[in-house]
Design a protein around this motif. Structure first.
Motif, PDB file in Angstrom:
ATOM      1  N   GLY A 138      52.033  97.961 -11.549  1.00 50.59           N
ATOM      2  CA  GLY A 138      51.534  96.590 -11.457  1.00 50.59           C
ATOM      3  C   GLY A 138      51.582  95.816 -12.756  1.00 50.59           C
ATOM      4  O   GLY A 138      51.213  94.635 -12.776  1.00 50.59           O
ATOM      5  N   ASN A 139      52.034  96.437 -13.845  1.00 49.92           N
ATOM      6  CA  ASN A 139      52.146  95.715 -15.112  1.00 49.92           C
ATOM      7  C   ASN A 139      53.271  94.690 -15.056  1.00 49.92           C
ATOM      8  O   ASN A 139      54.335  94.947 -14.509  1.00 49.92           O
ATOM      9  CB  ASN A 139      52.405  96.669 -16.277  1.00 49.92           C
ATOM     10  N   THR A 184      49.645  84.796 -19.652  1.00 47.89           N
ATOM     11  CA  THR A 184      49.991  85.781 -18.625  1.00 47.89           C
ATOM     12  C   THR A 184      49.275  87.089 -18.921  1.00 47.89           C
ATOM     13  O   THR A 184      49.452  87.667 -19.988  1.00 47.89           O
ATOM     14  CB  THR A 184      51.512  86.013 -18.607  1.00 47.89           C
ATOM     15  N   PRO A 185      48.436  87.573 -17.987  1.00 47.38           N
ATOM     16  CA  PRO A 185      47.754  88.857 -18.216  1.00 47.38           C
ATOM     17  C   PRO A 185      48.726  90.026 -18.103  1.00 47.38           C
ATOM     18  O   PRO A 185      49.875  89.860 -17.687  1.00 47.38           O
ATOM     19  CB  PRO A 185      46.717  88.899 -17.091  1.00 47.38           C
ATOM     20  N   LYS A 212      48.340  92.754 -16.114  1.00 46.94           N
ATOM     21  CA  LYS A 212      48.443  93.194 -14.717  1.00 46.94           C
ATOM     22  C   LYS A 212      48.698  92.009 -13.795  1.00 46.94           C
ATOM     23  O   LYS A 212      48.205  90.911 -14.030  1.00 46.94           O
ATOM     24  CB  LYS A 212      47.156  93.887 -14.266  1.00 46.94           C
ATOM     25  N   MET A 213      49.449  92.265 -12.722  1.00 47.59           N
ATOM     26  CA  MET A 213      49.724  91.229 -11.743  1.00 47.59           C
ATOM     27  C   MET A 213      48.470  90.932 -10.918  1.00 47.59           C
ATOM     28  O   MET A 213      47.739  91.833 -10.533  1.00 47.59           O
ATOM     29  CB  MET A 213      50.850  91.657 -10.806  1.00 47.59           C
ATOM     30  N   ASP A 214      48.249  89.656 -10.644  1.00 47.65           N
ATOM     31  CA  ASP A 214      47.155  89.205  -9.788  1.00 47.65           C
ATOM     32  C   ASP A 214      47.790  88.353  -8.688  1.00 47.65           C
ATOM     33  O   ASP A 214      48.428  87.337  -8.974  1.00 47.65           O
ATOM     34  CB  ASP A 214      46.164  88.374 -10.603  1.00 47.65           C
ATOM     35  N   LYS A 215      47.636  88.779  -7.439  1.00 45.40           N
ATOM     36  CA  LYS A 215      48.283  88.094  -6.315  1.00 45.40           C
ATOM     37  C   LYS A 215      47.843  86.640  -6.171  1.00 45.40           C
ATOM     38  O   LYS A 215      48.538  85.854  -5.540  1.00 45.40           O
ATOM     39  CB  LYS A 215      48.017  88.845  -5.012  1.00 45.40           C
ATOM     40  N   ASN A 216      46.727  86.277  -6.757  1.00 46.75           N
ATOM     41  CA  ASN A 216      46.262  84.893  -6.693  1.00 46.75           C
ATOM     42  C   ASN A 216      47.059  83.972  -7.613  1.00 46.75           C
ATOM     43  O   ASN A 216      47.099  82.762  -7.396  1.00 46.75           O
ATOM     44  CB  ASN A 216      44.780  84.795  -7.054  1.00 46.75           C
ATOM     45  N   PHE A 217      47.675  84.534  -8.648  1.00 51.26           N
ATOM     46  CA  PHE A 217      48.377  83.738  -9.641  1.00 51.26           C
ATOM     47  C   PHE A 217      49.853  84.075  -9.806  1.00 51.26           C
ATOM     48  O   PHE A 217      50.593  83.307 -10.408  1.00 51.26           O
ATOM     49  CB  PHE A 217      47.699  83.893 -11.011  1.00 51.26           C
ATOM     50  N   HIS A 218      50.279  85.237  -9.294  1.00 51.96           N
ATOM     51  CA  HIS A 218      51.639  85.715  -9.539  1.00 51.96           C
ATOM     52  C   HIS A 218      52.376  86.030  -8.245  1.00 51.96           C
ATOM     53  O   HIS A 218      51.776  86.456  -7.269  1.00 51.96           O
ATOM     54  CB  HIS A 218      51.606  86.984 -10.404  1.00 51.96           C
TER      55      HIS A 218
END
Length: 68
Positions: free
Chosen positions: A37-38, A13-14, A16-22
């Motif tokens: 966005g963290n 899990t990175p 920062k949030m990524d709308k493609n994965f989260h």
């Protein structure tokens, strides 16, 4: 069974949030704009199938409200 069908758990899990994965399911306020966005918590793990997102990871994120 899922492993035999090439379904894998999303483990890395990175920050920062990524709308493609989260998928954000919980939003918590923050006073620091740099924290916007963290990801602070993984609520439910996501899954990939053959390299594509099968189910997005459900996460709790920080949101900074900008003063008006």
């Amino acid at each position: 069974i899922l492993n035999r069908l090439d379904v894998e758990v999303m483990e890395d899990t990175p920050k920062k949030m990524d709308k493609n994965f989260h998928k954000p399911v919980k939003v918590l306020p923050t006073d620091k704009p740099e924290d916007d966005g963290n990801i602070v918590e993984v609520v439910n793990h996501g899954f990939t199938w053959r390299g594509k997102v099968f189910r997005a990871e459900e996460v709790a994120i920080l949101k900074h409200d900008k003063p008006k």
